[in-house]
Structure formats: C-alpha cells, structure tokens
Motif scaffolding. Structure first.
Motif, PDB file in Angstrom:
ATOM      1  N   ARG B  71       1.031  -1.351  -0.190  1.00  0.00           N
ATOM      2  CA  ARG B  71      -0.234   0.263   0.560  1.00  0.00           C
ATOM      3  C   ARG B  71       0.711   1.205  -0.080  1.00  0.00           C
ATOM      4  O   ARG B  71       2.114   0.811   0.527  1.00  0.00           O
ATOM      5  CB  ARG B  71      -0.897  -0.009   1.183  1.00  0.00           C
ATOM      6  CG  ARG B  71      -2.027  -1.442   1.406  1.00  0.00           C
ATOM      7  CD  ARG B  71      -2.590  -0.835   2.768  1.00  0.00           C
ATOM      8  NE  ARG B  71      -3.512   0.024   2.089  1.00  0.00           N
ATOM      9  CZ  ARG B  71      -4.972  -0.276   2.037  1.00  0.00           C
ATOM     10  NH1 ARG B  71      -5.334  -1.096   1.753  1.00  0.00           N
ATOM     11  NH2 ARG B  71      -5.733   1.187   1.793  1.00  0.00           N
ATOM     12  N   ASP B  72       0.018   2.791  -0.016  1.00  0.00           N
ATOM     13  CA  ASP B  72       0.725   3.512  -0.345  1.00  0.00           C
ATOM     14  C   ASP B  72       0.492   3.874   0.968  1.00  0.00           C
ATOM     15  O   ASP B  72       0.833   5.512   0.588  1.00  0.00           O
ATOM     16  CB  ASP B  72       0.715   4.926  -1.560  1.00  0.00           C
ATOM     17  CG  ASP B  72      -0.779   4.400  -1.920  1.00  0.00           C
ATOM     18  OD1 ASP B  72      -1.302   4.720  -1.161  1.00  0.00           O
ATOM     19  OD2 ASP B  72      -0.446   4.899  -3.414  1.00  0.00           O
ATOM     20  N   VAL B  74       0.803   3.200   4.349  1.00  0.00           N
ATOM     21  CA  VAL B  74       1.569   2.007   5.154  1.00  0.00           C
ATOM     22  C   VAL B  74       1.859   3.189   6.786  1.00  0.00           C
ATOM     23  O   VAL B  74       1.406   2.030   7.867  1.00  0.00           O
ATOM     24  CB  VAL B  74       2.349   1.559   5.143  1.00  0.00           C
ATOM     25  CG1 VAL B  74       3.602   1.114   6.407  1.00  0.00           C
ATOM     26  CG2 VAL B  74       2.614   0.668   3.999  1.00  0.00           C
ATOM     27  N   ARG B  75       2.907   4.480   5.731  1.00  0.00           N
ATOM     28  CA  ARG B  75       2.807   4.381   7.450  1.00  0.00           C
ATOM     29  C   ARG B  75       1.899   5.430   8.083  1.00  0.00           C
ATOM     30  O   ARG B  75       1.757   6.431   9.208  1.00  0.00           O
ATOM     31  CB  ARG B  75       3.009   6.072   7.371  1.00  0.00           C
ATOM     32  CG  ARG B  75       5.806   5.310   6.728  1.00  0.00           C
ATOM     33  CD  ARG B  75       5.965   4.917   7.930  1.00  0.00           C
ATOM     34  NE  ARG B  75       6.968   6.019   7.984  1.00  0.00           N
ATOM     35  CZ  ARG B  75       7.765   6.547   9.176  1.00  0.00           C
ATOM     36  NH1 ARG B  75       7.614   6.544  10.244  1.00  0.00           N
ATOM     37  NH2 ARG B  75       8.131   7.815   8.868  1.00  0.00           N
ATOM     38  N   LYS B  76       0.579   6.236   7.280  1.00  0.00           N
ATOM     39  CA  LYS B  76      -1.051   6.958   7.968  1.00  0.00           C
ATOM     40  C   LYS B  76      -1.563   6.363   8.131  1.00  0.00           C
ATOM     41  O   LYS B  76      -1.987   6.300   9.673  1.00  0.00           O
ATOM     42  CB  LYS B  76      -0.989   7.523   5.859  1.00  0.00           C
ATOM     43  CG  LYS B  76      -0.197   8.476   5.807  1.00  0.00           C
ATOM     44  CD  LYS B  76      -1.239   9.594   5.436  1.00  0.00           C
ATOM     45  CE  LYS B  76      -0.212  10.485   3.689  1.00  0.00           C
ATOM     46  NZ  LYS B  76      -0.294   9.538   2.364  1.00  0.00           N
ATOM     47  N   GLN B  77      -2.140   5.049   7.782  1.00  0.00           N
ATOM     48  CA  GLN B  77      -2.735   4.036   8.443  1.00  0.00           C
ATOM     49  C   GLN B  77      -2.267   2.743   8.831  1.00  0.00           C
ATOM     50  O   GLN B  77      -1.637   1.996   7.711  1.00  0.00           O
ATOM     51  CB  GLN B  77      -3.743   4.190   7.487  1.00  0.00           C
ATOM     52  CG  GLN B  77      -5.203   4.269   8.547  1.00  0.00           C
ATOM     53  CD  GLN B  77      -6.410   3.443   7.662  1.00  0.00           C
ATOM     54  OE1 GLN B  77      -6.312   4.777   6.611  1.00  0.00           O
ATOM     55  NE2 GLN B  77      -7.449   3.389   7.971  1.00  0.00           N
ATOM     56  N   LEU B  78      -2.450   2.036   9.687  1.00  0.00           N
ATOM     57  CA  LEU B  78      -1.649   0.552   9.884  1.00  0.00           C
ATOM     58  C   LEU B  78      -3.194  -1.271   9.296  1.00  0.00           C
ATOM     59  O   LEU B  78      -3.866  -0.680   9.647  1.00  0.00           O
ATOM     60  CB  LEU B  78      -1.865   0.226  11.379  1.00  0.00           C
ATOM     61  CG  LEU B  78      -0.823  -0.881  11.542  1.00  0.00           C
ATOM     62  CD1 LEU B  78       0.078  -1.187  11.189  1.00  0.00           C
ATOM     63  CD2 LEU B  78      -0.982  -1.521  13.185  1.00  0.00           C
ATOM     64  N   HIS B  79      -2.926  -1.588   8.531  1.00  0.00           N
ATOM     65  CA  HIS B  79      -3.120  -2.129   8.275  1.00  0.00           C
ATOM     66  C   HIS B  79      -3.223  -3.508   8.113  1.00  0.00           C
ATOM     67  O   HIS B  79      -1.741  -3.102   8.461  1.00  0.00           O
ATOM     68  CB  HIS B  79      -3.470  -1.873   6.978  1.00  0.00           C
ATOM     69  CG  HIS B  79      -3.988  -0.977   5.619  1.00  0.00           C
ATOM     70  ND1 HIS B  79      -5.032  -0.850   6.044  1.00  0.00           N
ATOM     71  CD2 HIS B  79      -3.758   0.052   5.431  1.00  0.00           C
ATOM     72  CE1 HIS B  79      -5.660   0.436   4.918  1.00  0.00           C
ATOM     73  NE2 HIS B  79      -3.964   0.757   5.530  1.00  0.00           N
TER      74      HIS B  79
END
Lengths: 309, 174
Positions: B71-72, B74-79
C-alpha cells in the motif's frame, strides 16, 4: 487494530492482544519470505539505525535482513568502531544520528534499561534488541512463534521449561513474561545459584533443580546459554560439572520415553548446556527459531513504523 | 442506505463474468485466477466455482493475494495483513485479478506491484463486480465489470456476502 505501545522495550509492556497481532503479522511475513522476490516495499520511506553497543551475530544480521526485506534504509553502528570509544555518551551519539533524519532505532546495550532511558529522551521508535540482564523481546516473540509451530497451535495450558542460567538471561525474563501472558505453564530449572530467589512468587513460575524431572514434565525445553561474561564470581564449580548435572545429553533425552522439543536462543556452548548430538538432533528446532526471527522482526518493524495518532 | 443489487441479480452477473472470462481464455489455458484479499475473495470463490463447472477440474490455478505490504499509505494508517496464497508461478501466464469494487484504483496499483514479485505475467486483466466510474485517481480500468455505477465521493458502496453478512447484496450508504 494497532499495538498499544510506540516502542518495543520489553514483553512486560505488551498486552496479550499485542503479542497475538505481532505473531499473526509474522505469519504473513513468513509467506513473503517464501516468494521468488522476498521483499516488500512497506518501509520504503523509513530509515532504521541498528545501534549495537554489545556484540551480536544472529540478532544484528536478523534485524538487518528484516529491515532490508521491508525496503527500509539501514544504518549499522557498532560502538567499538565509533566515537563512543572517544567518550561520547549514548544519548549524544543517538541524537547526532537522529538529526540525520532517522525514524527507528534498534538498540542493544549491556546496561539493563538503556532503551527505556532512551525512550524518555527521543521521539523515534525504539526496538530493544537486548538490554543487559533485563529483556530481549524479539527473541521471546520468535521463540513463541516457533513453539506454536512445533506444537501446532495455541500455547495456552502448554508446559514449557526454561533451563539454565535464568539469573543472567534476558531471554529467560522475556520468555517468562510472554509465555505467562499467553497462558502457558512455565518451569524454570537450573542450579540454585543461577535461579533468582523469589522468582516463583514474582512471576508465577515453578522452580526445579532437577533437569530430568523437568524434562519429564515439559512439552518444550528452551535451553539457555551459560553467560560467563556476565558472571563476576564463580556460581558453579566447573563447566564440566555443570554439563554432568544440568547439561542435556542424548542419553538423558532417550531415558524419558517421550518427545521433548529442544530450543536454544544461541550461541550454543556445545558440550556445556547442550551436547552436540542433541543440538543437531531431530528434537531440535534451533534453526527454525533463527528462520522465524526474520519474520518476527519484520512484523515488529512494520507495526511500529506506523505513526497513526 | 439503498440496495442497488440483490442476490439473484448478483448470481446472474457472476455467471456472466465467468463466461466472459472463459470466452477470452478458452479452456483457461495458461490462465490463472487471483482473488484480492480481504473482500474480493468472496467474488473470486464464486467465479472459480462457475469456471470449474465449465472446464476439467484440476486445470484451474487459483490464488489469493493480499496487498497490505504494497500500500502507498503504510505510514498513515495501520492495516493488518491477510493471507496470501499463490503456490504456483505466474511467469508468462495470463492473470485475471478479481476484486469486489473498483474505486480509486489504488488497490489495483498495489496489486500490480505485488504480482511482479511472483513472476512476470504475460498479461494482467481486471474483473470487478462494481465499477465506480468517474472516481478513479489512477489510469486503471476493468476488463470485466458486473455493474457500472455513478456514486458520489461521499457515498460508500459496500458489497455484502451472506458468508459473513446477513444478506448477499450491494448497498450504497451516505
């Protein structure tokens, strides 16, 4: 879903849900490591420094590989080849490195509590790669993953023995925290001089001074290294005597009439805590532990790199 | 909340999509089907079910792909990642990617990156149940679309499956 903490300082601070999240994420990274291209772009924009103030082979290589498999930029620092030998303090060293825009710190230090001290003074995410005789959280996590694989499922109610130098081992403490949080029954075994007093009251583990009885009881034996570098007075008479009383030999294993899985965090003192034909035997999952180490460290780095507030 | 697609309609559309795939890939020679985790696999399971009625069983290569690590954001939202299961090579194969909704195109962008780590496919096609046209952020279009809809950016289009939700249906919520 996210971790309840911004750093991995020790298993002590983790909830059982955190542990589950790390182990489940590590399972997915194990699959990544089987692909033709064993690399994912997740941490493309993250820079990690591996700060090793104490020697290490497995942990340093494992962390470095995990970082590279996640596409992070990696800096390696070894104190012996640095300005630390000119008298620079750890905090100055770290602040200088961080001012070059580094996002995460993997720290190994011979002083217990070094990563906790650092966490109070810097904002980057810190992963403890072993601090003195306190904790070694990623080792305990990879041990738990290997145990679950060896037993084919949850560790709840399983019988795990930790054998050897409990007093000086950070692996022992992290393992005790983690296994009890996952509901396993834990017995620590070894010579009385190497088992701390009141450990049973403090952590709810059983204590035994008899290796054969302990092996008879357990599903898995996690055998620890005798840490001669941390002992400043003789705590047993000789390595040979330790081996005779507390070492695990092929003959001893065969006298049990049951299978016990053998683990060791490495480096092994062959012929002291483990005989060679046990370390290399079919009960041993020592090399699977090393393999799992990369996946577990990828999971920890991945979960901590996220800065969702 | 408004239902825009009911279970009988969805079942008919799935049959159509399967036949369209088969039309372009006779006998599924050199073709692999890849469902996108986590929500696309309900659709891909059903399309693969249709396909295996048409061709000899055992000839169908079916995998599942999770794109969390590509994903682009990754650092903004944890999946939290799901299972990837592709135990065959896609080198020189025709890949049909299957997902439930095509919206911004970012998931498919990540999937194309992820696929390359399993080999170099000869061709990649995209099959979706719902195509939200006019909301793309990347130049990506489907080859097979179940239903094309126009929805506002503020609306959500959700495909529900009775395997995990109360009903099989497609809904729009504000």
């Amino acid at each position: 879903m996210k971790l309840s903490t911004n750093h991995l300082l020790g298993i002590k601070d983790l909830t059982p849900q955190d542990i589950r999240l790390i182990l489940d994420t590590a399972q997915q990274f194990k699959e990544v490591l089987q692909r033709p291209v064993k690399k994912v772009p997740s941490l493309r924009d993250v820079t990690v420094v591996n700060l090793f103030f104490e020697n290490s082979t497995r942990t340093r290589i494992s962390f470095e590989l995990a970082e590279k498999r996640l596409s992070a930029d990696v800096l390696n620092f070894t104190s012996s080849a640095s300005s630390v030998s000119k008298g620079e303090t750890m905090l100055d060293t770290v602040n200088n490195i961080l001012s070059m825009k580094v996002d995460m710190v993997v720290l190994r230090h011979s002083a217990s509590g070094a990563p906790h001290f650092l966490a109070k003074h810097i904002s980057a995410a810190i992963i403890n790669a072993g601090d003195g005789i306190n904790e070694h959280p990623t080792q305990a996590l990879l041990d738990a993953l290997s145990m679950e694989e060896a037993l084919g499922g949850s560790l709840n109610g399983k019988k795990i023995a930790i054998i050897g130098d409990i007093m000086h081992s950070r692996v022992a403490l992290s393992n005790i925290y983690l296994l009890t949080k996952l509901g396993a029954e834990v017995t620590v075994a070894g010579p009385p001089t190497l088992i701390p007093k009141y450990i049973s009251e403090a952590f709810g583990v059983k204590v035994s001074y008899n290796i054969k009885e302990t092996l008879q009881w357990c599903d898995i034996a996690n055998v620890l290294r005798i840490q001669l570098e941390r002992q400043n007075q003789p705590l047993f008479s000789s390595l040979r005597e330790y081996n005779l009383a507390y070492g695990i030999s092929r003959k001893l294993l065969e006298s049990l009439g049951k299978k016990v899985v053998i683990m060791h965090p490495g480096p092994i003192n062959r012929g002291v805590e483990l005989d060679s034909d046990v370390a290399d035997g079919h009960e041993s999952i020592i090399l699977q532990q090393v393999e799992n180490g990369v996946a577990v460290r990828m999971a920890v780095l991945y979960l901590l790199a996220n800065r969702e507030s | 909340m408004k239902t825009i697609f009911t279970e009988p309609q969805i079942n008919l559309t799935i049959q159509r999509l399967a036949h369209q795939v088969l039309e372009n890939h006779p006998g599924l020679e050199d073709t692999v089907i890849i469902g996108m985790q986590p929500r696309g696999i309900y659709l891909s399971d059903k399309i693969v079910g249709e396909l295996s009625r048409q061709i000899l069983p055992g000839k169908l290569n079916y995998g599942k792909l999770d794109i969390t690590f590509y994903r682009d954001d990754v650092r903004k939202q944890l999946h939290v990642p799901n299972k990837t299961d592709i135990n065959f090579s896609i080198e020189n194969k025709q890949v049909v990617l299957i997902d439930d909704v095509l919206y911004t195109g970012r998931t498919i962008r990540a999937a194309l990156d992820a696929l390359l780590d399993f080999g170099r496919p000869a061709k990649v096609e995209l099959c979706v149940l719902i195509d939200r046209r006019f909301s793309r952020q990347l130049p990506i279009q489907p080859d097979y679309a179940g239903k094309v809809i126009d929805a506002l950016i503020t609306q959500k289009v959700i495909v529900q499956w009775k395997e995990k939700d109360p009903l099989t249906q497609v809904i729009i919520t504000e």
